[in-house]
Design a protein around this motif. Sequence first.
Motif, PDB file in Angstrom:
ATOM      1  N   TYR A 246     -44.082  16.113  14.071  1.00 21.78           N
ATOM      2  CA  TYR A 246     -43.551  15.309  12.982  1.00 21.78           C
ATOM      3  C   TYR A 246     -44.691  14.678  12.192  1.00 21.78           C
ATOM      4  N   TRP A 247     -44.434  14.470  10.886  1.00 18.77           N
ATOM      5  CA  TRP A 247     -45.414  13.854   9.996  1.00 18.77           C
ATOM      6  C   TRP A 247     -44.795  12.686   9.249  1.00 18.77           C
ATOM      7  N   GLY A 248     -45.599  11.661   9.028  1.00 18.30           N
ATOM      8  CA  GLY A 248     -45.200  10.599   8.134  1.00 18.30           C
ATOM      9  C   GLY A 248     -45.436  11.004   6.696  1.00 18.30           C
ATOM     10  N   GLN A 249     -45.086  10.095   5.787  1.00 16.11           N
ATOM     11  CA  GLN A 249     -45.170  10.419   4.363  1.00 16.11           C
ATOM     12  C   GLN A 249     -46.576  10.262   3.804  1.00 16.11           C
ATOM     13  N   GLY A 250     -47.435   9.600   4.526  1.00  9.46           N
ATOM     14  CA  GLY A 250     -48.811   9.392   4.084  1.00  9.46           C
ATOM     15  C   GLY A 250     -48.988   8.053   3.398  1.00  9.46           C
ATOM     16  N   THR A 251     -50.153   7.475   3.605  1.00  8.40           N
ATOM     17  CA  THR A 251     -50.496   6.214   2.942  1.00  8.40           C
ATOM     18  C   THR A 251     -51.928   6.318   2.423  1.00  8.40           C
ATOM     19  N   GLN A 252     -52.127   5.873   1.181  1.00 10.43           N
ATOM     20  CA  GLN A 252     -53.431   6.016   0.533  1.00 10.43           C
ATOM     21  C   GLN A 252     -54.375   4.912   0.986  1.00 10.43           C
ATOM     22  N   VAL A 253     -55.577   5.311   1.365  1.00  9.23           N
ATOM     23  CA  VAL A 253     -56.659   4.376   1.645  1.00  9.23           C
ATOM     24  C   VAL A 253     -57.787   4.698   0.670  1.00  9.23           C
ATOM     25  N   THR A 254     -58.169   3.704  -0.119  1.00  4.63           N
ATOM     26  CA  THR A 254     -59.240   3.884  -1.091  1.00  4.63           C
ATOM     27  C   THR A 254     -60.314   2.843  -0.835  1.00  4.63           C
ATOM     28  N   VAL A 255     -61.529   3.316  -0.637  1.00  2.00           N
ATOM     29  CA  VAL A 255     -62.663   2.431  -0.381  1.00  2.00           C
ATOM     30  C   VAL A 255     -63.627   2.547  -1.549  1.00  2.00           C
ATOM     31  N   SER A 256     -63.838   1.445  -2.237  1.00  2.39           N
ATOM     32  CA  SER A 256     -64.721   1.450  -3.398  1.00  2.39           C
ATOM     33  C   SER A 256     -66.137   1.074  -2.983  1.00  2.39           C
ATOM     34  N   SER A 257     -67.089   1.628  -3.690  1.00  4.36           N
ATOM     35  CA  SER A 257     -68.498   1.371  -3.355  1.00  4.36           C
ATOM     36  C   SER A 257     -69.039   0.158  -4.090  1.00  4.36           C
TER      37      SER A 257
END
Length: 124
Positions: A113-124
């Motif tokens: 099974y898979w979840g829908q996904g969640t965005q992780v964004t790391v800025s420099s």
Amino acid sequence: QVQLVESGGGLVQAGGSLRLSCAASGSIFRINVMGWYRQAPGKQRELVAHFTSGGTTYYVDSVKGRFTFSRDNAKNTVYLQMNSLKPEDTAVYFCNAVITTQTIDVVNPPRNYWGQGTQVTVSS
């Protein structure tokens, strides 16, 4: 029969922290494997961390010492504490689980099974 619901993604500066959570619900008989994958733009999906019902916890080398995987068995929930985040950690993070379900008195073969996904964004 099973749902994986993720939360906790977002935007953070390099060096910051985020905590992801994933809760499994449904007709769960046994969670065999549960953890997190991630997929950055233009790259293949990769395993980040997971545990197995046999007691093994795995981390990909690039996150060792920075990410901590934990679980609450009573809640069928796993967490990924991500510290010292780097721009290269930017990706969509997917919860994944291999779960054996039970329907009335029948135990079904395990499924992925898979979840829908969640965005992780790391800025420099």
